[in-house]
Write a protein that holds these residues in place. Structure first.
Motif, mmCIF file in Angstrom:
data_model
loop_
_atom_site.group_PDB
_atom_site.id
_atom_site.type_symbol
_atom_site.label_atom_id
_atom_site.label_comp_id
_atom_site.label_asym_id
_atom_site.label_seq_id
_atom_site.Cartn_x
_atom_site.Cartn_y
_atom_site.Cartn_z
ATOM 1 N N VAL A 47 0.845 -1.205 0.000
ATOM 2 C CA VAL A 47 0.000 0.000 0.000
ATOM 3 C C VAL A 47 0.880 1.255 0.000
ATOM 4 O O VAL A 47 0.606 2.223 -0.721
ATOM 5 C CB VAL A 47 -0.957 -0.005 1.227
ATOM 6 N N LEU A 48 1.967 1.234 0.785
ATOM 7 C CA LEU A 48 2.885 2.373 0.814
ATOM 8 C C LEU A 48 3.548 2.597 -0.547
ATOM 9 O O LEU A 48 3.732 3.740 -0.978
ATOM 10 C CB LEU A 48 3.957 2.159 1.887
ATOM 11 N N LEU A 49 3.892 1.490 -1.209
ATOM 12 C CA LEU A 49 4.511 1.609 -2.538
ATOM 13 C C LEU A 49 3.503 2.213 -3.519
ATOM 14 O O LEU A 49 3.851 3.077 -4.334
ATOM 15 C CB LEU A 49 4.982 0.235 -3.020
ATOM 16 N N ALA A 50 2.249 1.784 -3.417
ATOM 17 C CA ALA A 50 1.197 2.339 -4.285
ATOM 18 C C ALA A 50 1.052 3.841 -4.038
ATOM 19 O O ALA A 50 0.968 4.637 -4.981
ATOM 20 C CB ALA A 50 -0.135 1.618 -4.021
ATOM 21 N N LYS A 51 1.045 4.231 -2.768
ATOM 22 C CA LYS A 51 0.932 5.660 -2.441
ATOM 23 C C LYS A 51 2.112 6.442 -3.023
ATOM 24 O O LYS A 51 1.939 7.521 -3.598
ATOM 25 C CB LYS A 51 0.880 5.857 -0.926
ATOM 26 N N SER A 52 3.324 5.884 -2.861
ATOM 27 C CA SER A 52 4.520 6.565 -3.383
ATOM 28 C C SER A 52 4.434 6.729 -4.901
ATOM 29 O O SER A 52 4.878 7.737 -5.456
ATOM 30 C CB SER A 52 5.780 5.773 -3.026
ATOM 31 N N PHE A 53 3.872 5.732 -5.567
ATOM 32 C CA PHE A 53 3.763 5.726 -7.034
ATOM 33 C C PHE A 53 2.781 6.802 -7.514
ATOM 34 O O PHE A 53 2.995 7.439 -8.540
ATOM 35 C CB PHE A 53 3.307 4.335 -7.467
ATOM 36 N N PHE A 54 1.700 7.013 -6.749
ATOM 37 C CA PHE A 54 0.640 7.929 -7.192
ATOM 38 C C PHE A 54 0.626 9.277 -6.470
ATOM 39 O O PHE A 54 -0.109 10.174 -6.874
ATOM 40 C CB PHE A 54 -0.740 7.272 -6.986
ATOM 41 N N CYS A 55 1.408 9.403 -5.393
ATOM 42 C CA CYS A 55 1.338 10.609 -4.548
ATOM 43 C C CYS A 55 1.577 11.902 -5.343
ATOM 44 O O CYS A 55 2.484 11.975 -6.172
ATOM 45 C CB CYS A 55 2.345 10.501 -3.406
ATOM 46 N N GLU A 56 0.753 12.900 -5.056
ATOM 47 C CA GLU A 56 0.869 14.196 -5.751
ATOM 48 C C GLU A 56 1.921 15.102 -5.091
ATOM 49 O O GLU A 56 2.347 16.087 -5.685
ATOM 50 C CB GLU A 56 -0.499 14.900 -5.750
ATOM 51 N N ASN A 57 2.275 14.782 -3.844
ATOM 52 C CA ASN A 57 3.244 15.620 -3.117
ATOM 53 C C ASN A 57 4.336 14.773 -2.485
ATOM 54 O O ASN A 57 4.635 14.911 -1.299
ATOM 55 C CB ASN A 57 2.521 16.421 -2.012
ATOM 56 N N LEU A 58 4.933 13.897 -3.262
ATOM 57 C CA LEU A 58 5.965 12.993 -2.739
ATOM 58 C C LEU A 58 7.141 13.805 -2.187
ATOM 59 O O LEU A 58 7.658 14.681 -2.864
ATOM 60 C CB LEU A 58 6.448 12.071 -3.865
ATOM 61 N N GLN A 59 7.515 13.523 -0.939
ATOM 62 C CA GLN A 59 8.621 14.254 -0.317
ATOM 63 C C GLN A 59 9.783 13.302 -0.105
ATOM 64 O O GLN A 59 9.689 12.392 0.714
ATOM 65 C CB GLN A 59 8.152 14.861 1.005
ATOM 66 N N ASN A 60 10.849 13.504 -0.872
ATOM 67 C CA ASN A 60 11.991 12.593 -0.898
ATOM 68 C C ASN A 60 11.481 11.256 -1.429
ATOM 69 O O ASN A 60 11.334 11.082 -2.611
ATOM 70 C CB ASN A 60 12.636 12.485 0.480
ATOM 71 N N TYR A 61 11.167 10.306 -0.556
ATOM 72 C CA TYR A 61 10.583 9.051 -1.033
ATOM 73 C C TYR A 61 9.280 8.742 -0.307
ATOM 74 O O TYR A 61 8.650 7.722 -0.557
ATOM 75 C CB TYR A 61 11.578 7.895 -0.839
ATOM 76 N N GLU A 62 8.856 9.608 0.617
ATOM 77 C CA GLU A 62 7.680 9.340 1.439
ATOM 78 C C GLU A 62 6.405 9.911 0.812
ATOM 79 O O GLU A 62 6.375 11.088 0.435
ATOM 80 C CB GLU A 62 7.847 9.960 2.836
ATOM 81 N N PRO A 63 5.339 9.100 0.713
ATOM 82 C CA PRO A 63 4.058 9.667 0.278
ATOM 83 C C PRO A 63 3.534 10.635 1.347
ATOM 84 O O PRO A 63 3.811 10.461 2.536
ATOM 85 C CB PRO A 63 3.150 8.435 0.160
ATOM 86 N N CYS A 64 2.777 11.648 0.922
ATOM 87 C CA CYS A 64 2.355 12.694 1.856
ATOM 88 C C CYS A 64 1.221 12.250 2.771
ATOM 89 O O CYS A 64 1.034 12.789 3.852
ATOM 90 C CB CYS A 64 1.930 13.936 1.080
ATOM 91 N N ASP A 65 0.419 11.277 2.331
ATOM 92 C CA ASP A 65 -0.732 10.759 3.089
ATOM 93 C C ASP A 65 -1.900 11.738 3.156
ATOM 94 O O ASP A 65 -2.905 11.447 3.792
ATOM 95 C CB ASP A 65 -0.343 10.330 4.514
ATOM 96 N N ASN A 66 -1.754 12.898 2.515
ATOM 97 C CA ASN A 66 -2.827 13.901 2.585
ATOM 98 C C ASN A 66 -3.481 14.202 1.249
ATOM 99 O O ASN A 66 -4.601 14.713 1.209
ATOM 100 C CB ASN A 66 -2.282 15.223 3.166
ATOM 101 N N CYS A 67 -2.770 13.925 0.147
ATOM 102 C CA CYS A 67 -3.340 14.252 -1.162
ATOM 103 C C CYS A 67 -4.494 13.305 -1.489
ATOM 104 O O CYS A 67 -4.698 12.282 -0.826
ATOM 105 C CB CYS A 67 -2.272 14.198 -2.247
ATOM 106 N N ARG A 68 -5.241 13.651 -2.534
ATOM 107 C CA ARG A 68 -6.420 12.858 -2.913
ATOM 108 C C ARG A 68 -6.032 11.411 -3.238
ATOM 109 O O ARG A 68 -6.707 10.476 -2.836
ATOM 110 C CB ARG A 68 -7.067 13.515 -4.137
#
Length: 330
Positions: A47-68
């Motif tokens: 799930v984290l990898l999926a978020k990183s792949f689609f995240c609109e505000n990826l910071q370094n390598y971490e998904p933001c967890d706040n974007c749509r």
């Protein structure tokens, strides 16, 4: 909410290092096989990898967890992220074909797509062969994540097309920390963490009233054995056998008792921080002063022997009565 990738790095350092390096360099593989025992975080990391792949505000390598995108992936509602799980006992060819059909369309919101196949070892032969064709012609913007607890059951032809990431069994301290962070009382968390390396099973056990009472009954038996020795067989007859009334429960009782005597040994060796029953450590310390290391080791061995005999279908009450007679010596 799922832990962050950096939080997971203390549990699965090799896996997270490889994935975070790939995310940083924008070199994610088109197919991964996550393998390892139940409860080691495979699906959560997926799930984290999926978020990183689609995240609109990826910071370094971490998904933001706040974007749509992050929020919809967390809730399982992202149109370009598909999860396939067994339909009954297996994953069928029709499920893989439906997935392929979905992926033949362009992405709903971007050209990216990700699919996760949970319990990939449960694919039928036809389903596995259908997936193989899918893996042989990867789309540049598609990621496949296969998850399995039984890596040896995956077709070699599929294995050869995936990047294998092995998830290691969690260490007791990691499970204990997860439980205490979630509000589980430390005495229960430290004990449960010794009994299973599956986080989900650990949570279930730590919230089980039977287990909490079993722990108290084991402590009571230990107190009887160390302070009122002659009463131990009576305690077995009046309280123990009624509570530990089947083989699985009896084995749990023996495991819980075993950890107390291991704690006595830890204190004798000067490793107080390794004591699992921290809430009765003063009692354990007092006992440790009154008994030799050799005697404690013999008691540990006698409990292990009782566990073996339990599996050999020895009468449980007779077994426990004999065990307490041995434990109250010395």
């Amino acid at each position: 909410m799922t832990k962050s990738l950096s939080e997971f790095s203390s549990y699965q350092p090799r896996v997270i290092k490889l994935l975070t390096n790939s995310i940083r360099k924008d070199r994610l593989a088109h197919a991964y096989l996550f393998e390892g025992k139940k409860g080691t975080g495979k699906r959560e990391v997926g799930v984290l990898l999926a978020k990183s792949f689609f995240c609109e505000n990826l910071q370094n390598y971490e998904p933001c967890d706040n974007c749509r995108n992050c929020k919809r992936i967390e809730s399982g509602n992202h149109p370009d992220v598909h999860v396939v799980e067994p339909d009954g006992l297996s994953i069928k060819k029709g499920q893989i074909q439906a997935l392929q059909e979905e992926f033949s369309k362009s992405g709903v919101e971007s050209n990216k797509k990700l699919y996760m196949i949970v319990h990939a070892d449960k694919m039928t032969v036809n389903a596995a062969n259908s997936l193989l064709k899918f893996l042989e012609e990867p789309n540049a913007n598609t990621i496949a994540i296969l998850i399995t607890e039984q890596y040896h059951k995956i077709l070699n032809t599929i294995l050869s097309r995936c990047q294998l990431l092995s998830f290691q069994p969690l260490q007791p301290k990691a499970i204990e920390q997860t439980l205490t962070d979630s509000g589980i009382a430390p005495p229960i968390a430290s004990l449960v963490a010794q009994l299973t390396n599956d986080t989900e099973a650990a949570f279930n056990l730590s919230k089980d009233d039977w287990f909490a009472q079993a722990r108290l009954k084991v402590i009571k038996l230990y107190e009887v054995l160390t302070t009122r020795k002659g009463q131990a067989p009576l305690y077995i007859h009046t309280e123990w056998m009624n509570y530990f009334n089947d083989k699985e429960k009896q084995e749990t009782g023996l495991d819980l008792l075993l950890y107390i005597y291991k704690d006595v040994l830890s204190v004798q060796l000067g490793n107080d921080e390794h004591v699992i029953y921290q809430d009765i450590i003063q009692q354990i310390k007092q006992h440790a002063l009154q008994i030799t290391q050799r005697s404690v080791t013999e008691k540990v061995t006698s409990i292990l022997e009782a566990k073996k005999r339990l599996h050999a279908n020895v009468n449980p009450q007779l077994l426990m009565e004999q065990l307490v007679l041995t434990l109250q010596e010395g």
